[in-house]
Design a protein around this motif. Structure first.
Motif, short mmCIF file in Angstrom:
data_model
loop_
_atom_site.label_atom_id
_atom_site.label_comp_id
_atom_site.label_asym_id
_atom_site.label_seq_id
_atom_site.Cartn_x
_atom_site.Cartn_y
_atom_site.Cartn_z
N MET A 1 40.05 48.76 -5.50
CA MET A 1 40.99 49.61 -4.89
C MET A 1 42.31 49.11 -5.75
O MET A 1 42.69 48.10 -6.19
CB MET A 1 41.02 49.03 -3.60
CG MET A 1 41.85 49.62 -2.71
SD MET A 1 41.88 49.09 -0.82
CE MET A 1 40.31 49.17 -0.46
N LYS A 2 43.32 50.23 -5.28
CA LYS A 2 44.57 49.90 -5.98
C LYS A 2 45.80 50.05 -4.86
O LYS A 2 45.37 50.66 -3.84
CB LYS A 2 44.89 50.97 -6.77
CG LYS A 2 43.73 51.13 -8.09
CD LYS A 2 44.53 52.32 -8.88
CE LYS A 2 44.27 53.62 -8.20
NZ LYS A 2 44.34 54.97 -9.04
N THR A 3 46.76 49.31 -5.24
CA THR A 3 47.91 49.42 -3.96
C THR A 3 48.30 50.77 -3.93
O THR A 3 48.44 51.09 -2.72
CB THR A 3 49.17 48.65 -4.72
OG1 THR A 3 48.90 47.46 -5.29
CG2 THR A 3 50.20 48.69 -3.85
N SER A 4 48.00 51.70 -4.66
CA SER A 4 48.45 53.05 -4.32
C SER A 4 47.42 53.86 -3.21
O SER A 4 47.84 54.69 -2.92
CB SER A 4 48.63 54.02 -5.46
OG SER A 4 47.48 54.05 -6.12
N ASP A 5 46.48 53.13 -3.18
CA ASP A 5 45.50 53.53 -2.16
C ASP A 5 45.79 53.08 -0.60
O ASP A 5 45.02 53.45 0.08
CB ASP A 5 43.90 53.14 -2.53
CG ASP A 5 43.57 53.60 -3.77
OD1 ASP A 5 43.91 54.70 -4.25
OD2 ASP A 5 42.78 52.65 -4.54
N LEU A 6 46.72 52.39 -0.65
CA LEU A 6 47.06 51.93 0.74
C LEU A 6 48.28 52.18 1.12
O LEU A 6 49.17 52.46 0.48
CB LEU A 6 47.04 50.25 0.59
CG LEU A 6 45.91 49.71 -0.11
CD1 LEU A 6 45.88 48.01 -0.38
CD2 LEU A 6 44.44 49.68 1.11
N VAL A 7 48.45 52.18 2.57
CA VAL A 7 49.69 52.21 3.33
C VAL A 7 49.93 50.93 4.28
O VAL A 7 49.05 50.59 4.84
CB VAL A 7 49.61 53.58 4.32
CG1 VAL A 7 50.82 53.55 5.34
CG2 VAL A 7 49.63 54.81 3.61
N PHE A 8 51.20 50.34 4.08
CA PHE A 8 51.43 49.27 4.80
C PHE A 8 52.40 49.43 6.22
O PHE A 8 53.40 50.07 6.03
CB PHE A 8 52.23 48.26 3.70
CG PHE A 8 51.31 48.18 2.64
CD1 PHE A 8 50.48 47.09 2.55
CD2 PHE A 8 51.56 48.87 1.52
CE1 PHE A 8 49.68 46.94 1.24
CE2 PHE A 8 50.79 48.58 0.38
CZ PHE A 8 49.87 47.91 0.36
N ILE A 9 51.98 48.70 7.38
CA ILE A 9 52.68 48.85 8.56
C ILE A 9 53.16 47.71 8.76
O ILE A 9 52.31 46.62 8.97
CB ILE A 9 51.46 49.54 9.67
CG1 ILE A 9 50.83 50.65 8.98
CG2 ILE A 9 52.27 49.85 10.96
CD1 ILE A 9 51.64 52.01 8.56
N GLY A 10 54.19 47.62 9.46
CA GLY A 10 54.67 46.37 10.09
C GLY A 10 54.77 46.70 11.47
O GLY A 10 55.24 47.60 12.08
N ILE A 11 54.10 45.43 12.34
CA ILE A 11 54.25 46.00 13.69
C ILE A 11 54.03 44.47 14.56
O ILE A 11 53.07 43.87 13.95
CB ILE A 11 53.23 47.17 14.13
CG1 ILE A 11 53.06 47.24 15.73
CG2 ILE A 11 51.62 46.77 13.63
CD1 ILE A 11 52.26 48.51 16.06
N ASN A 12 54.58 44.29 15.40
CA ASN A 12 54.41 43.00 16.34
C ASN A 12 54.23 41.91 15.67
O ASN A 12 53.11 41.29 16.01
CB ASN A 12 53.15 43.71 17.38
CG ASN A 12 53.20 42.78 18.67
OD1 ASN A 12 54.27 42.18 19.13
ND2 ASN A 12 52.23 42.60 19.43
N GLY A 13 55.09 41.54 14.56
CA GLY A 13 55.01 40.30 14.12
C GLY A 13 53.74 40.15 12.92
O GLY A 13 53.33 39.09 12.56
#
Length: 84
Positions: A1-13
């Motif tokens: 897997m590559k970083t470009s295959d991912l989406v990063f979400i910030g939520i609730n700590g």
């Protein structure tokens, strides 16, 4: 897997990585508290700020690489700026 295959979400700590095309969760890392999380992907690391601290995470595993409590600046919302 590559970083470009991912989406990063910030939520609730926490920071969560999802597969970009399916939405399936790859990893979740709890940072601190239950506050807003600001997230930036930069130079193959995920930078996240939460509760007045900054964290650096491995984007493929969510493992913490380092953190800085930013002592003396309080626990408020912090934003992140990078070269790009």
């Amino acid at each position: 897997m590559k970083t470009s295959d991912l989406v990063f979400i910030g939520i609730n700590g926490s920071v969560i990585a999802l597969k970009r095309f399916t939405g399936h969760q790859v990893w979740a890392t709890h940072l601190k508290g239950a506050a807003f999380v600001n997230v930036v992907l930069q130079n193959e690391v995920v930078l996240a700020s939460c509760c007045g601290e900054i964290f650096c995470l491995n984007p493929l595993t969510g493992q913490g690489l380092w953190n800085n409590p930013l002592k003396g600046f309080g626990r408020g919302l912090a934003t992140i700026a990078t070269e790009h």
